[in-house]
Design an enzyme around this catalytic site. Structure first.
Site, mmCIF file in Angstrom:
data_model
loop_
_atom_site.group_PDB
_atom_site.id
_atom_site.type_symbol
_atom_site.label_atom_id
_atom_site.label_comp_id
_atom_site.label_asym_id
_atom_site.label_seq_id
_atom_site.Cartn_x
_atom_site.Cartn_y
_atom_site.Cartn_z
ATOM 1 N N TYR A 204 13.945 -10.918 3.114
ATOM 2 C CA TYR A 204 13.155 -11.107 1.903
ATOM 3 C C TYR A 204 13.241 -12.568 1.447
ATOM 4 O O TYR A 204 13.822 -13.409 2.119
ATOM 5 C CB TYR A 204 13.568 -10.084 0.849
ATOM 6 C CG TYR A 204 13.354 -8.664 1.363
ATOM 7 C CD1 TYR A 204 12.096 -8.259 1.809
ATOM 8 C CD2 TYR A 204 14.400 -7.762 1.461
ATOM 9 C CE1 TYR A 204 11.887 -6.986 2.322
ATOM 10 C CE2 TYR A 204 14.205 -6.489 1.977
ATOM 11 C CZ TYR A 204 12.945 -6.107 2.408
ATOM 12 O OH TYR A 204 12.748 -4.856 2.936
ATOM 13 N N CYS B 19 15.916 1.652 -1.447
ATOM 14 C CA CYS B 19 14.553 1.805 -1.948
ATOM 15 C C CYS B 19 14.090 3.246 -1.787
ATOM 16 O O CYS B 19 14.311 3.871 -0.749
ATOM 17 C CB CYS B 19 13.600 0.876 -1.207
ATOM 18 S SG CYS B 19 13.832 -0.865 -1.599
#
Length: 366
Positions: free
Chosen positions: A183, A25
């Site tokens: 997640y 990310c």
């Protein structure tokens, strides 16, 4: 010949070597759209000579993002931004590019890491209401997520499938489904986050159900001749959490459903995790998965030296090596590995004169 620089097939996708650039990310998108930063960052990595580049965790909807600055692929605008970035990269690189599709679940709606990374409340312009298997926050300071009902689960399956169709239109070479690092899909797997009493909670079979449904939705939406694989956390590093035995069971079920590879990481679902950090600390998890399936297994985690990566492959602990922070620190890591292991690697001709004296044909034509 070096094992690290032998070809590898993931489904029908053949990699020139076994170095995989893991998704990282960048927290630099605007409303989900890739920016000039991504063009620079991904363009640099595409010149590294690695076998595969996986684009960072990409939200399948606005609320699927970890932060408001995450990449997304949910509408025409985010698709067009991806298309612009990929078109520029492809002018100068033939490295296959894949994408990691993700939903952050209860770990969504946070500030960027360099801004502290705390969750942002739903009332804030940069925040939103999170969702999860159960209304249990990631930590006590977070706003509680909403428990997903049948309509919510169906929307997420559809969002993943639609993002997969967009990924195909973009010409991406493969899809990695994000089932790791705490997640949403990992939240369903872990008893620490999943307290449901319906068919999506309780037993191992039930906790695996939704991640398998999402994988099937992506696999069905993406062309059969392109691979879909998954990244898993093999352990929560917490007593009573998700463990490697569950990971092995899930990997076998994924293989039955056409999964092309298993990318083995760990941790992320609990603030109580106690991770035994050290060089290659996750490799034994990869080995246990590799012993249980016939598809390629990708190892990752504090693998920093070429000889270390080579040894993992020689010892049969994994089939490929994923690098993340090592590639940020040294975007030419594959070049240096090829030099050390006496292999050759693809690089553009503009860079060939950088070859160290005394090495025989380090660079192939690129």
């Amino acid at each position: 010949m070096s094992h690290l620089f032998q070809p590898l097939s993931i489904g029908e996708l053949t990699l020139k070597n076994r170095i995989v650039i893991a998704p990282m990310c960048q927290y630099s998108a605007r409303d989900g759209a890739l920016t000039e930063w991504h063009l620079m960052h991904l363009g640099t990595l595409s010149q590294s000579g690695a076998g595969l580049l996986i684009v960072e965790a990409t939200g399948v909807s606005p609320e699927a993002r970890i932060t408001y600055a995450d990449a997304g692929l949910w509408n025409d605008e985010t698709e067009a931004a991806f298309a612009r970035t990929l078109a520029s990269i492809r002018l100068h690189s033939d490295m296959p590019v894949a994408i990691q599709l993700a939903h952050a679940g209860r770990k969504a709606s946070t500030a960027r890491p360099w801004d502290g990374g705390a969750q942002i409340a739903p009332g804030d312009p940069k925040g939103w209401q999170t969702v999860a298997p159960s209304p249990v926050p990631h930590n006590n300071a977070d706003n509680a997520p909403l428990e997903l009902d049948e309509a919510g689960l169906d929307k997420i399956r559809r969002d993943f499938a639609e993002a997969a169709r967009r990924a195909d239109r973009l010409g991406l070479a493969g899809i990695e489904v994000h089932g790791a690092h705490g997640y949403l899909l990992h939240q369903f797997l872990s008893p620490l986050a999943n307290k449901r009493t319906d068919r999506y909670g309780g037993s191992l079979e039930n906790r695996m159900r939704f991640p398998l449904e999402v994988f099937e939705a992506v696999r069905e939406a993406f062309p059969a001749d392109k691979p879909v694989w998954i990244r898993l956390s093999a352990s929560d590093w917490v007593d009573g959490g998700w463990d490697v035995e569950g990971t092995v069971a899930l990997s076998r079920e994924l293989e039955k459903r056409g999964c092309a590879a298993i990318h083995v990481s760990s941790g992320g679902v609990s603030t109580g995790q106690q991770i035994a950090l050290g060089p290659g600390y996750q490799v034994d998890f990869a080995r246990k998965v590799k012993d249980a399936v016939s598809i390629p297994v990708i190892a990752v985690g504090l693998i920093t030296e070429p000889s270390q990566a080579e040894g993992i492959l020689v010892n049969g602990q994994a089939d490929a090596i994923a690098l993340a922070r090592a590639m940020l620190y040294d975007p030419r890591w594959p070049w240096h590995a090829a030099a050390e292991l006496r292999a050759s690697i693809t690089a553009p001709p503009q860079f060939h004169r950088s070859q160290p004296h005394g090495l025989k044909k380090l660079f192939d034509a690129g």
